[in-house]
Design a protein around this motif. Structure first.
Motif, PDB file in Angstrom:
ATOM      1  N   LEU A   1     120.722  33.248 -24.044  1.00 35.07           N
ATOM      2  CA  LEU A   1     120.035  34.526 -23.837  1.00 35.07           C
ATOM      3  C   LEU A   1     119.442  34.622 -22.437  1.00 35.07           C
ATOM      4  CD1 LEU A   1     118.263  35.084 -27.282  1.00 35.07           C
ATOM      5  CD2 LEU A   1     120.359  36.130 -26.414  1.00 35.07           C
ATOM      6  N   LEU A   2     118.930  33.516 -21.918  1.00 30.44           N
ATOM      7  CA  LEU A   2     118.392  33.534 -20.555  1.00 30.44           C
ATOM      8  C   LEU A   2     119.484  33.870 -19.539  1.00 30.44           C
ATOM      9  CD1 LEU A   2     115.905  30.494 -20.488  1.00 30.44           C
ATOM     10  CD2 LEU A   2     115.345  32.936 -20.346  1.00 30.44           C
ATOM     11  N   LEU A   3     120.636  33.214 -19.687  1.00 27.56           N
ATOM     12  CA  LEU A   3     121.743  33.489 -18.778  1.00 27.56           C
ATOM     13  C   LEU A   3     122.252  34.916 -18.963  1.00 27.56           C
ATOM     14  CD1 LEU A   3     123.882  32.640 -16.714  1.00 27.56           C
ATOM     15  CD2 LEU A   3     125.239  31.705 -18.620  1.00 27.56           C
ATOM     16  N   GLY A   4     122.441  35.314 -20.203  1.00 20.87           N
ATOM     17  CA  GLY A   4     122.996  36.640 -20.475  1.00 20.87           C
ATOM     18  C   GLY A   4     122.069  37.764 -20.058  1.00 20.87           C
ATOM     19  N   ALA A   5     120.757  37.552 -20.186  1.00 22.41           N
ATOM     20  CA  ALA A   5     119.797  38.607 -19.865  1.00 22.41           C
ATOM     21  C   ALA A   5     119.453  38.664 -18.384  1.00 22.41           C
ATOM     22  CB  ALA A   5     118.520  38.406 -20.681  1.00 22.41           C
ATOM     23  N   SER A   6     119.856  37.660 -17.613  1.00 25.91           N
ATOM     24  CA  SER A   6     119.428  37.558 -16.215  1.00 25.91           C
ATOM     25  C   SER A   6     119.809  38.795 -15.403  1.00 25.91           C
ATOM     26  CB  SER A   6     120.030  36.308 -15.571  1.00 25.91           C
ATOM     27  OG  SER A   6     121.454  36.332 -15.648  1.00 25.91           O
ATOM     28  N   TRP A   7     121.029  39.281 -15.553  1.00 26.06           N
ATOM     29  CA  TRP A   7     121.458  40.453 -14.788  1.00 26.06           C
ATOM     30  C   TRP A   7     120.704  41.701 -15.226  1.00 26.06           C
ATOM     31  CZ3 TRP A   7     124.077  44.952 -16.410  1.00 26.06           C
ATOM     32  CH2 TRP A   7     124.506  45.785 -15.373  1.00 26.06           C
ATOM     33  N   TYR A   8     120.522  41.850 -16.535  1.00 30.24           N
ATOM     34  CA  TYR A   8     119.808  43.024 -17.042  1.00 30.24           C
ATOM     35  C   TYR A   8     118.376  43.062 -16.513  1.00 30.24           C
ATOM     36  CZ  TYR A   8     123.630  43.542 -20.404  1.00 30.24           C
ATOM     37  OH  TYR A   8     124.860  43.707 -20.986  1.00 30.24           O
TER      38      TYR A   8
END
Length: 543
Positions: free
Chosen positions: A220-227
């Motif tokens: 989730l940290l990696l996936g949410a980073s761009w958002y």
């Protein structure tokens, strides 16, 4: 027991078949809307040297995360943005990754290596998987990455060794899936997997909660980073786009719940075996690994239910269902390998005669179909048509011989060979079938710009295919009420909808307007308005 040489041999076979299917005439299929959006954003990333705040026609484009666009931009920088073949290479690579992950996942479930190989071949020759693997938009990326996450999650749940390695790798692929298309695959692929796996295998998730938490947090940290980054840098636009995208799920392309009833047909070559494999009462006593079969079946049906309850529906949303469906169909195919020559009653064999005989019939009809569609142009491609016809008919003959001699191995591999040869031969001929004699590229307008030192504008947003073909962003003239804000230049060009062409004299009353040519990037004779535009040279009349 899986030997290293056997695993390498199977990997080579899967990569070879996948390469033939995915790379053959990769640039022959016309550019589609979603693909064009990805390509434009990738090109503008490089042109604007901005890799996080993604754009489309120099306007914010935050609807989709950037991982597929990053990979496409790398392909464009390496091989050139003018090569459609090169721009589609990333999705080919990611689809090959999916096939290899699926093969290894099948082995982790306890299936025999040969059975796992058959599953991989079924998946890559499933029609919609094959098509999506050549179309460089977001779906294949997110689901391929999620299958990588599921592979290492399964290892984490089944194996005691290297728990943190498996946890972090599962989290890495989870994050990459989110960076490909948000939480879509978490809902459509991961959630039904977790539920079906928990039901069938009774996994004690609580015993490994530490590692599962590590997977979830890292992913989730990696996936949410761009958002998070975009939310901070451009909050108003981000919020507006997020609200619009959320509402689209409820009001855009709304279809009834039963819209996907034909989902098994999307597997193409394996439509009938897939349908039979879904019949649990029939197959449950005929499979070797009943647990794995139950798991695959529940995963397929639960995935189908979850995508069906979403009001917005498109055929490409079935990709996460076709993955477990290939696993489910593989159990029926494996049963046929074991029992077709003995142990099957007459009606069961008749089903095989019908489904495989139909494929053989298509193979025999293949040269006549080519002659019908190509007509007088057949002679121009006689060698390709003749050689492919021999191969396809040869495969059909082997299918028939397999049916007569009860040799399902011959039937299975000949069917795959027939499909592969037909794909390789037919794709280069598409230009002859869908030829548009009035085709006129938008890139010619770009050449006119350079020759006359003018800039092109448009009255309304252009479809992405036009922008991509043009080669750079095309500004839209602003409007204040009913009045169009005129460009500052005395001379400029306009790309105009056909319906707006008669209005130009009213919009530019003190200008001389000259039509240069008509842009037409339809692949066939249909005059689809979005792909047909008039191109004008507009110059101010001297006072």
């Amino acid at each position: 027991m899986v030997t290293k040489s056997q695993s390498i041999r199977h990997t080579v076979i899967l990569l070879f078949v996948s390469g033939l299917l995915l790379l053959s005439s990769l640039d022959k299929i016309e550019l589609h809307l979603m693909e064009a959006r990805n390509f434009i954003s990738a090109r503008e990333m490089v042109q604007n040297d901005e890799y996080l705040l993604t754009t489309l026609n120099n306007q914010p484009r935050y609807e989709k995360p950037p991982l597929p666009t990053w990979l496409t931009a790398v392909a464009g920088m390496t091989f050139g943005f003018d090569s459609l073949f090169a721009m589609r290479l990333p999705v080919v690579a990611i689809t090959m990754l999916l096939i290899l992950v699926f093969y290894n996942f099948s082995k982790i479930l306890g299936l025999e290596p040969k059975h796992a190989l058959q599953n991989g071949l079924i998946l890559i020759t499933s029609f919609h998987i094959f098509i999506s693997g050549r179309d460089n938009q977001w779906d294949m990326y997110t689901h391929s990455m999620m299958m990588g996450s599921i592979l290492f999650l399964c290892k984490l749940l089944q194996e005691e060794s290297h728990p943190w390695r498996n946890s972090l790798l599962a989290g890495l692929f989870l994050g990459l899936s989110i960076l490909s298309k948000g939480p879509v695959s978490m809902y459509a692929l991961l959630l039904p997997f977790l539920i079906s796996y928990g039901i069938v295998y009774h996994v004690p998730f609580r015993k490994k909660w530490t590692y599962l938490t590590g997977m979830l947090i890292s992913g989730l940290l990696l996936g949410a980073s761009w958002y998070v980054y975009v939310r901070i840098k451009d909050p108003e636009t981000f919020q507006m786009i997020a609200s619009r995208e959320t509402s689209n799920w409820l009001i855009y392309r709304v279809k009834p719940f039963y819209y996907y009833w034909h989902f098994f047909l999307q597997s193409g070559l394996w439509a009938i075996p897939s349908l039979i494999a879904l019949c649990y009462p029939y197959l449950k006593s005929r499979v070797i690994n009943i647990k794995a079969y139950r798991f695959a079946l529940i995963w397929t049906l639960l995935g189908l239910f979850l995508v069906s309850v979403i009001p917005e529906k498109k055929d490409r949303y079935l990709v996460p269902v076709l993955i477990p469906l290939a696993l489910t169909a593989g159990f029926y195919i494996e049963y046929l390998f074991r029992s077709f020559n003995s142990g099957m009653v007459k009606w069961e064999k008749n089903v095989v005669y019908f489904s495989s005989g139909f494929i053989a019939l298509i193979g025999i009809a293949y040269p006549f179909v080519l002659i019908f569609f190509l007509k007088g142009k057949f002679i121009n491609h006689w060698f390709l048509c003749f050689s492919s016809s021999l191969l396809v008919i040869g495969c059909a003959v082997f299918i028939v011989k397999g049916l007569l001699k009860y040799n399902f191995s011959s039937i299975f591999y000949s069917s795959i060979s027939l499909f592969t040869v037909a794909v390789i031969a037919i794709l280069p001929l598409l230009d002859e079938v869908v030829y548009n004699p009035h085709y006129a590229s938008a890139s010619r307008a770009r050449l006119f710009e350079k020759e006359n030192n003018v800039k092109s504008y448009t009255l309304s947003p252009l479809v992405p295919q036009i922008i991509w073909d043009f080669g750079k962003p095309v500004p839209v003239l602003e409007k204040k009420g009913d009045r169009v804000c005129l460009p500052v230049e005395k001379q400029f060009a306009m790309i105009v909808d056909l319906k707006d062409s008669p209005k130009l004299t009213n919009i530019f009353p003190q200008y001389e307007i000259k039509k240069i040519y008509q842009i037409n990037i339809n692949s066939n004779k249909k005059m689809e308005g979005g792909l047909v535009k008039d191109y004008y040279f507009v110059s101010k009349i001297s006072e």
